[in-house]
Design a protein around this motif. Sequence first.
Motif, PDB file in Angstrom:
ATOM      1  N   ILE A 214       2.884  27.560 -15.807  1.00  0.00           N
ATOM      2  CA  ILE A 214       4.317  27.848 -15.638  1.00  0.00           C
ATOM      3  C   ILE A 214       4.750  27.581 -14.199  1.00  0.00           C
ATOM      4  N   GLY A 215       3.941  28.019 -13.222  1.00  0.00           N
ATOM      5  CA  GLY A 215       4.288  27.767 -11.825  1.00  0.00           C
ATOM      6  C   GLY A 215       4.315  26.285 -11.491  1.00  0.00           C
ATOM      7  N   LEU A 216       3.315  25.534 -11.953  1.00  0.00           N
ATOM      8  CA  LEU A 216       3.308  24.085 -11.712  1.00  0.00           C
ATOM      9  C   LEU A 216       4.489  23.410 -12.410  1.00  0.00           C
ATOM     10  N   GLY A 217       4.808  23.887 -13.602  1.00  0.00           N
ATOM     11  CA  GLY A 217       5.947  23.304 -14.308  1.00  0.00           C
ATOM     12  C   GLY A 217       7.260  23.519 -13.577  1.00  0.00           C
ATOM     13  N   LEU A 218       7.457  24.708 -13.036  1.00  0.00           N
ATOM     14  CA  LEU A 218       8.674  24.973 -12.260  1.00  0.00           C
ATOM     15  C   LEU A 218       8.744  24.086 -11.023  1.00  0.00           C
ATOM     16  N   ALA A 219       7.630  23.950 -10.309  1.00  0.00           N
ATOM     17  CA  ALA A 219       7.631  23.134  -9.088  1.00  0.00           C
ATOM     18  C   ALA A 219       7.903  21.663  -9.405  1.00  0.00           C
ATOM     19  N   PHE A 220       7.231  21.128 -10.409  1.00  0.00           N
ATOM     20  CA  PHE A 220       7.395  19.708 -10.722  1.00  0.00           C
ATOM     21  C   PHE A 220       8.775  19.411 -11.317  1.00  0.00           C
ATOM     22  N   THR A 221       9.298  20.308 -12.120  1.00  0.00           N
ATOM     23  CA  THR A 221      10.617  20.048 -12.702  1.00  0.00           C
ATOM     24  C   THR A 221      11.719  20.082 -11.641  1.00  0.00           C
ATOM     25  N   VAL A 222      11.611  21.017 -10.693  1.00  0.00           N
ATOM     26  CA  VAL A 222      12.609  21.061  -9.619  1.00  0.00           C
ATOM     27  C   VAL A 222      12.549  19.783  -8.785  1.00  0.00           C
ATOM     28  N   TYR A 223      11.351  19.354  -8.434  1.00  0.00           N
ATOM     29  CA  TYR A 223      11.210  18.139  -7.627  1.00  0.00           C
ATOM     30  C   TYR A 223      11.655  16.914  -8.417  1.00  0.00           C
ATOM     31  N   ALA A 224      11.336  16.870  -9.701  1.00  0.00           N
ATOM     32  CA  ALA A 224      11.754  15.738 -10.525  1.00  0.00           C
ATOM     33  C   ALA A 224      13.273  15.692 -10.688  1.00  0.00           C
ATOM     34  N   MET A 225      13.914  16.847 -10.788  1.00  0.00           N
ATOM     35  CA  MET A 225      15.375  16.857 -10.883  1.00  0.00           C
ATOM     36  C   MET A 225      16.020  16.352  -9.597  1.00  0.00           C
ATOM     37  N   LEU A 226      15.471  16.728  -8.456  1.00  0.00           N
ATOM     38  CA  LEU A 226      16.008  16.234  -7.182  1.00  0.00           C
ATOM     39  C   LEU A 226      15.855  14.716  -7.071  1.00  0.00           C
ATOM     40  N   LEU A 227      14.672  14.204  -7.409  1.00  0.00           N
ATOM     41  CA  LEU A 227      14.454  12.755  -7.325  1.00  0.00           C
ATOM     42  C   LEU A 227      15.320  11.991  -8.319  1.00  0.00           C
ATOM     43  N   SER A 228      15.404  12.495  -9.545  1.00  0.00           N
ATOM     44  CA  SER A 228      16.191  11.790 -10.561  1.00  0.00           C
ATOM     45  C   SER A 228      17.678  11.786 -10.210  1.00  0.00           C
ATOM     46  N   SER A 229      18.178  12.881  -9.656  1.00  0.00           N
ATOM     47  CA  SER A 229      19.591  12.895  -9.256  1.00  0.00           C
ATOM     48  C   SER A 229      19.846  11.924  -8.108  1.00  0.00           C
ATOM     49  N   PHE A 230      18.910  11.851  -7.141  1.00  0.00           N
ATOM     50  CA  PHE A 230      19.080  10.919  -6.020  1.00  0.00           C
ATOM     51  C   PHE A 230      19.061   9.468  -6.507  1.00  0.00           C
ATOM     52  N   ILE A 231      18.119   9.122  -7.364  1.00  0.00           N
ATOM     53  CA  ILE A 231      18.041   7.742  -7.869  1.00  0.00           C
ATOM     54  C   ILE A 231      19.246   7.429  -8.747  1.00  0.00           C
ATOM     55  N   TRP A 232      19.721   8.415  -9.507  1.00  0.00           N
ATOM     56  CA  TRP A 232      20.901   8.165 -10.347  1.00  0.00           C
ATOM     57  C   TRP A 232      22.124   7.866  -9.485  1.00  0.00           C
ATOM     58  N   PHE A 233      22.310   8.594  -8.388  1.00  0.00           N
ATOM     59  CA  PHE A 233      23.444   8.332  -7.503  1.00  0.00           C
ATOM     60  C   PHE A 233      23.324   6.965  -6.843  1.00  0.00           C
ATOM     61  N   THR A 234      22.118   6.557  -6.470  1.00  0.00           N
ATOM     62  CA  THR A 234      21.955   5.224  -5.884  1.00  0.00           C
ATOM     63  C   THR A 234      22.275   4.129  -6.892  1.00  0.00           C
ATOM     64  N   ILE A 235      21.937   4.375  -8.151  1.00  0.00           N
ATOM     65  CA  ILE A 235      22.277   3.389  -9.181  1.00  0.00           C
ATOM     66  C   ILE A 235      23.780   3.328  -9.387  1.00  0.00           C
ATOM     67  N   ARG A 236      24.433   4.476  -9.424  1.00  0.00           N
ATOM     68  CA  ARG A 236      25.880   4.507  -9.631  1.00  0.00           C
ATOM     69  C   ARG A 236      26.642   3.892  -8.460  1.00  0.00           C
ATOM     70  N   LEU A 237      26.124   4.066  -7.256  1.00  0.00           N
ATOM     71  CA  LEU A 237      26.787   3.505  -6.083  1.00  0.00           C
ATOM     72  C   LEU A 237      26.450   2.040  -5.852  1.00  0.00           C
ATOM     73  N   GLY A 238      25.582   1.472  -6.672  1.00  0.00           N
ATOM     74  CA  GLY A 238      25.239   0.064  -6.535  1.00  0.00           C
ATOM     75  C   GLY A 238      24.298  -0.238  -5.397  1.00  0.00           C
ATOM     76  N   ARG A 239      23.543   0.752  -4.936  1.00  0.00           N
ATOM     77  CA  ARG A 239      22.607   0.537  -3.837  1.00  0.00           C
ATOM     78  C   ARG A 239      21.166   0.475  -4.314  1.00  0.00           C
ATOM     79  N   TYR A 240      20.992   0.320  -5.598  1.00  0.00           N
ATOM     80  CA  TYR A 240      19.635   0.266  -6.128  1.00  0.00           C
ATOM     81  C   TYR A 240      19.038  -1.096  -5.821  1.00  0.00           C
ATOM     82  N   PRO A 241      17.925  -1.179  -5.079  1.00  0.00           N
ATOM     83  CA  PRO A 241      17.378  -2.471  -4.677  1.00  0.00           C
ATOM     84  C   PRO A 241      16.788  -3.224  -5.849  1.00  0.00           C
TER      85      PRO A 241
END
Length: 298
Positions: free
Chosen positions: A202-229
Amino acid sequence: MEPCSRVRVAKCQMLATSLFVLLLGSAMAATAALSYFGPHFTVIGPVSADRTTYEALHHWAFSAGIALAALLTLGAMLSAAATVRGAGGLMAAAFLSFALVFCALVQAAFWRAHSPTQMEDAVLDAYDRAYERALRSASGSGRQELVAIQDTFLCCGKSSPLGLLGGLEADLCQGEEAARQDCLRGIQSFLRVHGNIVSTLIGLGLAFTVYAMLLSSFIWFTIRLGRYPVSQRARDHPPQEPRVYRCIREGSPSPRPSKADAPGGRLSPSRRSGQLLLLQDTHPPTHGSGEATVSTRM
């Protein structure tokens, strides 16, 4: 760090996080299957005092574990595919999967903190019931249930507070079985190890899901802004543009053909393919050339 470098680092971290999340989902599925089909838990069900409540709790734990494992696996696959392909829709779906897993893990962590010994108490009560039935029952059915539990947990009987056992209690543990540990301690130690594994997941799941949500939101914004390399191959080998378009974009005039290459003011037919047709400026003939022309006609 440049924006493109940040995106590349985020992509690498997202792929690594997806791999760890996939492994975590597999571990959760294995733990849920062991908790449901394992012999240590199936042997307790038939002798439980409140069989309906125990079976409901047992079934709920298995269903929750399988659902969490499925959502983690789905989120890992979606995030990896979205990272490689640069798809914003897949990344949004991965973020939603991670968010659902996070909410479910928060509920599971709250349950573990609020009722840490609920499963342990249920199993110990079931063993006490089987033990009392084996002592009071004249038939061998009650004793067979107790022997099955003791053989599964590799324990035998219960220690008396005074250190003295009655005749019937002494008959339950004879020979090699008498050297086994007390069943109450054996069951508690097994369930605590299992509970620690669940808490760690449960602890590992909470840590990985929080980090994955941060990364996925950052990559999604880069895709929406057209800065995805784009990919490395596309950067190394950009698509070729027509020469005239490159000259116009760069602001430099296109090269004019020489007289040797373009006799008569036009490019030769062999040079027309792949190049721009250019016409040289025609100048009015000089006086000398005009006299030459008149003399030739005469």
